[in-house]
Design a protein around this motif. Structure first.
Motif, PDB file in Angstrom:
ATOM      1  N   PHE A 148       0.880  -1.166   0.000  1.00 15.03           N
ATOM      2  CA  PHE A 148       0.000   0.000   0.000  1.00 15.03           C
ATOM      3  C   PHE A 148       0.912   1.209   0.000  1.00 15.03           C
ATOM      4  N   SER A 149       0.843   2.010  -1.063  1.00 14.92           N
ATOM      5  CA  SER A 149       1.788   3.115  -1.189  1.00 14.92           C
ATOM      6  C   SER A 149       1.175   4.239  -2.003  1.00 14.92           C
ATOM      7  N   TYR A 165       6.622   1.473   2.978  1.00 11.61           N
ATOM      8  CA  TYR A 165       5.666   0.373   2.863  1.00 11.61           C
ATOM      9  C   TYR A 165       5.356  -0.230   4.234  1.00 11.61           C
ATOM     10  N   THR A 166       6.352  -0.247   5.103  1.00 10.62           N
ATOM     11  CA  THR A 166       6.137  -0.765   6.455  1.00 10.62           C
ATOM     12  C   THR A 166       5.160   0.115   7.222  1.00 10.62           C
ATOM     13  N   THR A 167       5.331   1.430   7.116  1.00 15.05           N
ATOM     14  CA  THR A 167       4.446   2.318   7.872  1.00 15.05           C
ATOM     15  C   THR A 167       3.014   2.287   7.334  1.00 15.05           C
ATOM     16  N   THR A 168       2.847   2.161   6.019  1.00 14.22           N
ATOM     17  CA  THR A 168       1.482   2.073   5.485  1.00 14.22           C
ATOM     18  C   THR A 168       0.827   0.751   5.882  1.00 14.22           C
ATOM     19  N   ALA A 169       1.600  -0.340   5.864  1.00 14.80           N
ATOM     20  CA  ALA A 169       1.054  -1.635   6.290  1.00 14.80           C
ATOM     21  C   ALA A 169       0.671  -1.590   7.765  1.00 14.80           C
ATOM     22  N   ALA A 184       4.002  10.141   7.414  1.00 16.53           N
ATOM     23  CA  ALA A 184       2.563  10.419   7.511  1.00 16.53           C
ATOM     24  C   ALA A 184       1.737   9.232   8.018  1.00 16.53           C
ATOM     25  N   PRO A 185       1.922   8.006   7.488  1.00 16.06           N
ATOM     26  CA  PRO A 185       1.098   6.895   7.986  1.00 16.06           C
ATOM     27  C   PRO A 185       1.317   6.608   9.468  1.00 16.06           C
ATOM     28  N   LEU A 186       2.539   6.860   9.940  1.00 21.16           N
ATOM     29  CA  LEU A 186       2.847   6.549  11.332  1.00 21.16           C
ATOM     30  C   LEU A 186       2.141   7.497  12.296  1.00 21.16           C
TER      31      LEU A 186
END
Length: 274
Positions: free
Chosen positions: A79-80, A128-132, A264-266
């Protein structure tokens, strides 16, 4: 709410849309260039837009569009910013395959480093890790009040397990890893000091007001084997390789480059875990 569902639906139903974005003037020495930027909106972005518009307006036509879409992404591996299918799937509660692969109970699981980090790609893996991690957190919030679970091919996954996964990834990023290094700049006692970032790696004008020409930035600062003069607090770098190794060098842009798509995802994850 000032949203014209008729107009928006016609936009969403367009298979491919080109947007002329802006003129960008870049000056370097005596030369100037005009660069034209175009955004290509593909199926993943159209689905994501429809999912958000349905949530904002409760207009069934957007939900109908999602139901009639011929391509909803299927099982995704990331998810990116360049692949938003999982984002749309989460909004309509259909992201189980991606989540199962992240929690290691799917048919084709996401790779993990020996230290436990979800590892997708060599270039800027932490985006990718932060979005996952965000997806796992959001889905945990969706399942918890319903006391529901996910049936993966490798077993049943409860909402608490998704939150545990999110915590483990945040802990790794913030320093609980084989290197004992926080990959959030400025957090903890050990973090990347040579972030691949022009503003952080060139001395402040308050300390040295002399002009820095384009090439001089590389000669005097980029190639300097020393910590950046400015600490880029809160930035998350690309992160370690698939063996948990990290080289703290601004020339190693695959690992050392910071980006808003990493951080941002974090923010959403930390809002839940704080």
């Amino acid at each position: 709410m000032l949203i014209d569902s008729g107009v928006n639906l016609r936009i969403v139903q367009t298979n491919h849309i080109f947007f002329f974005f802006f003129f960008f003037f870049f000056f370097c020495g005596q030369n100037s260039k005009i660069v034209l930027f175009f955004f290509f909106v593909d199926q993943d972005e159209l689905l994501w837009a429809a999912a958000w518009l349905h949530r904002a307006t409760d207009d069934k036509s957007y939900l109908d569009y999602l139901g009639q879409a011929g391509n909803t992404g299927g099982a995704r591996t990331e998810f990116s910013w360049d692949d938003k299918f999982v984002g749309a799937q989460v909004l309509v509660a259909k992201a189980e395959q991606f989540i199962c692969s992240c929690i290691q109970k799917g048919n084709s699981n996401v790779k993990k480093t020996p230290g436990g980090l979800l590892w997708f790609l060599p270039f800027n893996n932490l985006q990718y890790t932060t979005t996952a991690t965000l997806i796992a957190t959001v889905y945990s919030e969706y399942l918890s009040p319903k006391r529901a679970s996910i049936q993966c091919s490798g077993g049943i996954v409860q909402s608490s397990a998704l939150l545990d996964l999110a915590r483990s990834q945040v802990d790794y990023i913030l320093g609980s890893n084989p290197n004992g290094m926080s990959y959030m700049v400025g957090f903890g006692s050990k973090y990347p000091t040579q972030v691949h970032h022009r503003g952080a790696s060139i001395v402040s004008i308050k300390k040295d007001p002399s002009p820095v020409a384009c090439q001089a930035g590389f000669d005097a600062w980029f190639n300097m084997n020393a910590p950046n003069p400015n600490v880029l607090d809160g930035a998350i770098v690309g992160g370690p390789n698939d063996s948990d190794g990290y080289t703290d060098s601004r020339s190693n842009f695959q690992m050392a480059e910071a980006a808003t798509v990493n951080t941002a995802p974090l923010v959403g994850v930390l809002a839940k875990l704080a």
